[in-house]
Write a protein that holds these residues in place. Structure first.
Motif, PDB file in Angstrom:
ATOM      1  N   ARG A  55      33.525  16.850   4.577  1.00 42.44           N
ATOM      2  CA  ARG A  55      32.841  15.777   5.281  1.00 42.44           C
ATOM      3  C   ARG A  55      33.434  14.390   4.575  1.00 42.44           C
ATOM      4  NH1 ARG A  55      29.466  17.082   9.251  1.00 42.44           N
ATOM      5  NH2 ARG A  55      29.040  19.244   9.155  1.00 42.44           N
ATOM      6  N   ILE A  56      33.388  13.484   5.471  1.00 41.69           N
ATOM      7  CA  ILE A  56      33.952  11.962   5.035  1.00 41.69           C
ATOM      8  C   ILE A  56      33.044  11.805   4.087  1.00 41.69           C
ATOM      9  CG2 ILE A  56      34.525   9.669   5.698  1.00 41.69           C
ATOM     10  CD1 ILE A  56      35.429  10.808   8.377  1.00 41.69           C
ATOM     11  N   TRP A  57      33.546  11.188   3.057  1.00 37.34           N
ATOM     12  CA  TRP A  57      32.789  10.795   1.928  1.00 37.34           C
ATOM     13  C   TRP A  57      32.879   9.204   1.977  1.00 37.34           C
ATOM     14  CZ3 TRP A  57      34.271   8.296  -3.056  1.00 37.34           C
ATOM     15  CH2 TRP A  57      33.483   8.449  -4.128  1.00 37.34           C
ATOM     16  N   SER A  58      33.983   8.630   2.065  1.00 37.98           N
ATOM     17  CA  SER A  58      34.292   7.094   2.253  1.00 37.98           C
ATOM     18  C   SER A  58      35.617   7.005   3.125  1.00 37.98           C
ATOM     19  CB  SER A  58      34.466   6.734   0.836  1.00 37.98           C
ATOM     20  OG  SER A  58      34.808   5.221   0.985  1.00 37.98           O
ATOM     21  N   TYR A  59      35.786   5.821   3.741  1.00 41.79           N
ATOM     22  CA  TYR A  59      37.169   5.451   4.330  1.00 41.79           C
ATOM     23  C   TYR A  59      37.433   4.008   4.439  1.00 41.79           C
ATOM     24  CZ  TYR A  59      33.707   4.208   8.023  1.00 41.79           C
ATOM     25  OH  TYR A  59      32.547   3.669   8.595  1.00 41.79           O
ATOM     26  N   ALA A  85      38.477   9.631   2.349  1.00 43.03           N
ATOM     27  CA  ALA A  85      38.136  10.556   1.181  1.00 43.03           C
ATOM     28  C   ALA A  85      37.174  11.408   1.738  1.00 43.03           C
ATOM     29  CB  ALA A  85      37.400   9.723   0.190  1.00 43.03           C
ATOM     30  N   VAL A  86      37.655  12.760   1.664  1.00 44.37           N
ATOM     31  CA  VAL A  86      36.780  13.937   2.241  1.00 44.37           C
ATOM     32  C   VAL A  86      36.385  14.624   0.810  1.00 44.37           C
ATOM     33  CG1 VAL A  86      36.983  16.025   3.504  1.00 44.37           C
ATOM     34  CG2 VAL A  86      38.214  13.869   4.181  1.00 44.37           C
ATOM     35  N   GLU A  87      34.992  14.964   1.279  1.00 50.06           N
ATOM     36  CA  GLU A  87      34.446  15.914   0.198  1.00 50.06           C
ATOM     37  C   GLU A  87      34.700  17.420   0.326  1.00 50.06           C
ATOM     38  OE1 GLU A  87      30.529  16.518  -2.932  1.00 50.06           O
ATOM     39  OE2 GLU A  87      30.373  15.746  -0.773  1.00 50.06           O
ATOM     40  N   LEU A  88      35.442  18.297  -0.070  1.00 49.56           N
ATOM     41  CA  LEU A  88      35.626  19.543   0.255  1.00 49.56           C
ATOM     42  C   LEU A  88      34.442  20.373   0.435  1.00 49.56           C
ATOM     43  CD1 LEU A  88      39.211  20.365  -1.395  1.00 49.56           C
ATOM     44  CD2 LEU A  88      38.676  19.222   0.795  1.00 49.56           C
TER      45      LEU A  88
END
Length: 141
Positions: A55-59, A85-88
């Protein structure tokens, strides 16, 4: 391409991290010398394929031409690109990367699902520099 950071093609493409046998911490980029967990006395570090989705955590977007070692032709116009930034999904670690071409920050929202896919950083007549990109899956939070 940075050797050992990713492997596979198509649906088999994935990032490669390392996992500590003592504390089970997972690292990306990979760590081959010592466990980065300050509370761990260290264990064997083994290569592990990472989750393909998260899920996208930040961009944000990149609006400047990056310095070396990024490969770019100064004769060509600069095209901004989106970074996310994607949280796996399984590992719960955050991995930064470019989106696939054509995605801008106006297309992004925190919580959207993204999956890792092969990408091209740059290419010329002799070499193709490969990397990973994040592609939106259409699934929202």
């Amino acid at each position: 391409m940075v050797s050992g950071w990713f492997a596979g093609d198509g649906d088999d493409f994935h990032l490669l991290g390392t996992r500590c046998s003592a504390c089970t911490s997972v690292f990306f980029p990979r760590e081959d010398a010592f466990c980065r967990n300050p509370g761990c006395r260290g264990g064997e570090l083994t290569e592990t394929p990472l989750s393909r989705r998260g899920r996208i955590w930040s961009y944000t977007d990149s609006r400047y031409r990056p310095p070396s070692p990024y490969v770019t032709d100064p004769e060509l116009s600069w095209e901004p690109y989106a970074l996310i930034a994607v949280e796996l999904e399984s590992e719960r670690i955050v991995v930064l990367g470019q989106t696939v071409p054509g995605i801008t920050v106006s297309d992004l929202a925190v919580g959207m699902e993204a999956e890792v896919v092969p990408g091209v950083l740059n290419e010329d007549e002799e070499t193709t520099w490969t990397t990973w990109h994040w592609r939106l899956t259409g699934v929202t939070a």
